[in-house]
Scaffold this active site. Structure first.
Site, short mmCIF file in Angstrom:
data_model
loop_
_atom_site.label_atom_id
_atom_site.label_comp_id
_atom_site.label_asym_id
_atom_site.label_seq_id
_atom_site.Cartn_x
_atom_site.Cartn_y
_atom_site.Cartn_z
N GLU A 283 0.82 -1.22 0.00
CA GLU A 283 0.00 0.00 0.00
C GLU A 283 0.86 1.27 0.00
O GLU A 283 0.62 2.19 0.77
CB GLU A 283 -0.95 0.00 1.20
CG GLU A 283 -1.94 -1.14 1.15
CD GLU A 283 -2.99 -1.11 2.27
OE1 GLU A 283 -4.12 -1.52 1.98
OE2 GLU A 283 -2.67 -0.70 3.40
N ASP A 356 -8.57 -9.23 4.34
CA ASP A 356 -8.32 -8.06 5.19
C ASP A 356 -9.36 -7.91 6.28
O ASP A 356 -10.27 -7.09 6.16
CB ASP A 356 -8.31 -6.79 4.32
CG ASP A 356 -7.82 -5.58 5.09
OD1 ASP A 356 -7.32 -5.75 6.21
OD2 ASP A 356 -7.95 -4.46 4.56
N GLU A 384 -12.67 -2.38 12.23
CA GLU A 384 -12.69 -1.66 10.97
C GLU A 384 -13.86 -2.08 10.08
O GLU A 384 -14.53 -1.24 9.48
CB GLU A 384 -11.36 -1.88 10.23
CG GLU A 384 -11.30 -1.24 8.86
CD GLU A 384 -9.95 -1.43 8.17
OE1 GLU A 384 -9.04 -2.01 8.78
OE2 GLU A 384 -9.83 -0.99 7.02
O1 GCW Z 1 -7.08 -3.05 6.73
C1 GCW Z 1 -6.30 -2.23 5.93
C2 GCW Z 1 -6.63 -0.88 6.43
C3 GCW Z 1 -5.49 0.09 6.44
C4 GCW Z 1 -4.31 -0.59 7.09
C5 GCW Z 1 -3.91 -1.80 6.28
C6 GCW Z 1 -2.80 -2.59 6.93
C7 GCW Z 1 -2.67 0.39 8.54
O2 GCW Z 1 -7.72 -0.39 5.69
O3 GCW Z 1 -5.91 1.22 7.15
O4 GCW Z 1 -3.22 0.28 7.25
O5 GCW Z 1 -5.00 -2.67 6.18
O6 GCW Z 1 -3.12 -3.50 7.69
O7 GCW Z 1 -1.66 -2.30 6.70
#
Ligand code: GCW
Length: 695
Positions: A283, A356, A384
């Site tokens: 990312e 995720d 989240e």
């Molecule tokens: O779950 C996703 C999130 C991001 C997060 C990323 C990760 C910290 O939307 O906010 O970043 O994963 O785990 O690196």
């Protein structure tokens, strides 16, 4: 304002003297920890005192109402450092452990047993943690914000890294505790958490400036007596950004020296510093691949620097830079071929599921793929994708499911025990809100994480039971059972209205509201339509070997074959692993379309039942907390209705089938659901009548 604070202060002062008074003014800040209850015991320390034993003695003096307690250090062969024994004979209790921190854990345990009602005159227990390193990861930024934090601001950092006083949110503790800032440490130690990564994995390079390190060392000083070590998340480009070097290439001598010197500096300030957590090449974060190197090159660079001091590197496997069309396969693809190349103070930190943190995922296929490299699970305590701090979702049930799966299909325990470092992490749900977690009942998730990190064989129900006893000790048996049952049903309710039968990642941008229709021109694998693959004929993501992405072969055959075969794949994973026609028959006998309708409706019904159950507790819970949770549960029901309408109306536009009779007619149009104005957060000020009117 001043008046209100004074009243709260007085009332909290009163409640300080005991819970027997029933409902009392409470801001939730004391968590599951009893306040002092003027214990009248004699505590004998039969060993040299340390700051840690001082705390143990004080906690027992404040809280233990039985007779004498002896604390003694006793080294026993094969007994882990953190383990302890509590034995009670005719009312005299002896806590023994090989270490002072084990004595503190034992003291907390004894107090918990007292509240739960099982500290009888004669008993004996021995407890030993399964995981040696039990960590919270705080996704807290130096600017004071918290990524995916839903309980206010960072508890550690204010604007540009200015440190907060830990626990300055914990008003009651500040009032009652002269040390003033130990609430966070106490809470963690009381459930066995022994490490904290103080900053976000999307790490600012500034974390490694001397100025910020000095602040981290202040935290380390506060946390140390409670057995908690400090760790930091670091940015791979730090040698460039902080050190002014031209490169961060792991093979560069200057870069290697920079990290070595940085480690030296850190340990001069924090002698028991735990180590680094790294998100690299994911990312947009920098990493070794920017220089044509591997994850192993990158991780070992840092591991070598920390090694002389006993520090570890937790290298994340969440590499969200797809090279394969199926993101679920990514972690295993990235890391399997590197097995054997990592130093033994590197641990690969793997999210429980392969996508995720969805409300339900099968375990990540990377577990059990590495045989010469340590792995540790990463759970997400902050919700989240589970309604954030607005919805009730007790995650003990999710983690129990994970542990059962990896213990059955992925040799979890053997793998952990073989590694030099055996660890687990949870992304914290703490913030500056008075009750720490936004949703008062989400405290149970912090608690449950600690308990399961200590003992992954514990079942979610007994943890919920414990937590309710400790947090709401004045409930009668029936009320207690009601609250435990609410917790136990809550996560499945969220699964029903957010991801029925394995339909995943249907979230809009905020990861809160539904977005099943979302087809914007952004990365395909960030879009709900990519995950639902829904059209006129069918729905679901095909991960089979036969016709799909072949994610199923990444698992060992016992699990992989079961989910590959549509006849044996459990309904809960159906649309995770298979693309099926709308008329495909589920194991329940209903078609996929009917089953989706059934699950969404069930999610709504369950959300309403949570409201009714909670309403039955009126008068037994502090009025402010009661009202706060009422508003959140009402919001949860509203959102469940919205999820159902949004998803089902959208799928209906694709196939045109009618709704089954059991489904409540929609209360929103699809356009309304698509309209972000519906994303209004919590109800502002619902009336008493609205809160009590549950359909
Ligand atoms: O779950 C996703 C999130 C991001 C997060 C990323 C990760 C910290 O939307 O906010 O970043 O994963 O785990 O690196």
């Amino acid at each position: 304002m001043i008046k209100k604070n004074l009243i709260t202060l007085l009332l909290t002062g009163l409640s300080f003297w005991g819970f027997s008074m029933g409902a009392h003014a409470d801001d939730g800040s004391r968590l599951w920890l009893q306040q002092s209850s003027k214990g009248d015991a004699s505590i004998y320390l039969r060993t040299k005192s340390t700051p840690t034993t001082d705390i143990a003695v004080q906690e027992l003096k404040d809280g233990w109402n039985g007779g004498q307690v002896n604390l003694e250090i006793k080294k026993q062969k094969g007994m882990k450092r953190d383990a302890f024994t509590i034995s009670s004979k005719n009312g005299t209790v002896t806590i023994s452990s090989p270490s002072d921190i084990g004595l503190l854990y034992g003291a907390y345990k004894l107090l918990q047993l007292q509240t739960v009602g099982s500290a009888t005159a004669n008993f004996s227990i021995t407890e030993s943690p399964f995981h040696d390193i039990r960590l919270l990861n705080h996704w807290d930024n130096l600017d004071g914000n918290s990524e995916r934090g839903y309980a206010g601001k960072s508890i550690f950092w204010k604007v540009q890294g200015f440190p907060r006083t830990i626990g300055e949110n914990a008003t009651a503790d500040i009032r009652n505790n002269p040390l003033n800032n130990t609430a966070y440490a106490r809470a963690n130690a009381s459930v066995g958490i022994n490490g904290a990564v103080l900053n976000n994995v999307n790490a600012s390079p500034k974390v490694l400036t001397t100025e910020v390190l000095r602040m981290a060392s202040q935290y380390a000083n506060v946390l140390r007596p409670y057995g908690i070590r400090v760790y930091l998340a670091v940015n791979f480009s730090s040698p460039v950004v902080v050190g002014g070097l031209k490169t961060a290439d792991p093979m560069d001598k200057e870069v290697q020296n920079w990290w070595k010197n940085k480690a030296k500096e850190i340990y001069s300030m924090i002698p028991d510093f735990g180590g680094f957590l790294v998100k690299a090449n994911s990312e947009g974060q920098p990493g070794p691949m920017d220089y044509g190197r591997t994850h192993a090159d990158g991780a070992n660079l840092l591991a070598r620097a920390l090694r002389p001091y006993g520090g570890i590197v937790m290298w994340r496997a969440f590499i969200n830079n797809p090279t394969d069309p199926d993101r679920a396969k990514q972690a295993r693809i990235e890391f399997e071929h590197l097995d054997g190349q990592f130093l033994d103070n590197v641990i690969i930190q793997v999210k429980n599921g392969p996508i995720d943190f969805q409300p339900r995922e099968p375990f990540n296929a990377l577990f059990d793929a590495l045989h010469k490299t340590a792995e540790m699970p990463e759970f997400q305590i902050t919700q989240e994708y589970l309604g954030q701090a607005n919805h009730l979702a007790y995650l003990g049930t999710m983690w129990e499911e994970f542990f059962k799966e990896v213990m059955t299909y992925a040799n979890y325990k053997q793998n952990q025990l073989r590694a030099r470092y055996n660890a687990i992490a949870g992304v914290a749900n703490t913030g500056t809100d008075a009750d720490w977690t936004g949703h008062p009942l989400a405290q149970s998730n912090w608690y449950a994480f600690g308990r399961m990190a200590w003992n992954p064989d514990l079942d979610a129900k007994s943890i919920a039971d414990e937590w309710v006893h400790l947090t709401y000790p004045s409930l009668d048996d029936k009320q207690h059972a009601t609250l435990v049952s609410m917790l136990m049903r809550s996560r499945e309710a969220v699964v029903d209205y957010e991801m029925p039968i394995g339909l995943h990642h249907q979230f809009g941008d905020s990861h809160y509201a539904p977005g099943a229709w979302d087809n914007r021109p952004i990365r395909r694998d960030w879009l709900p339509v990519f995950y639902n693959q829904a059209d006129a004929n069918g729905i679901g993501f095909d991960r089979t070997k036969a016709t799909g992405t072949d994610n199923t072969s990444q698992y060992n055959p016992e699990f992989g074959d079961m989910v590959e075969d549509i006849r044996t794949c459990p309904d809960k994973y159906l649309l995770w692993f298979h693309h099926v026609s709308w008329n495909h028959k589920c194991q329940t006998g209903r078609t996929v379309w009917e089953e989706l309708c059934y699950r969404f409706q069930n999610g709504i019904n369950e959300a309403r039942q949570l409201q009714r159950d909670w309403n039955s507790l009126e008068g037994a819970i502090d009025p402010d907390i009661f009202h706060d949770v009422q508003v959140r549960l009402m919001t949860q029901t509203r959102d469940a209705e919205w999820w159902k309408d949004g998803c089902l109306l959208y799928f209906q536009t694709l196939h045109g089938m009618s709704f089954p009779d059991f489904l409540e007619p929609p209360t929103h149009t699809l356009d309304e659901c698509k309209n972000s104005r519906l994303n209004v957060g919590l109800y502002r000020s619902p009336t008493h009548e609205e809160l009590n009117k549950v359909r």
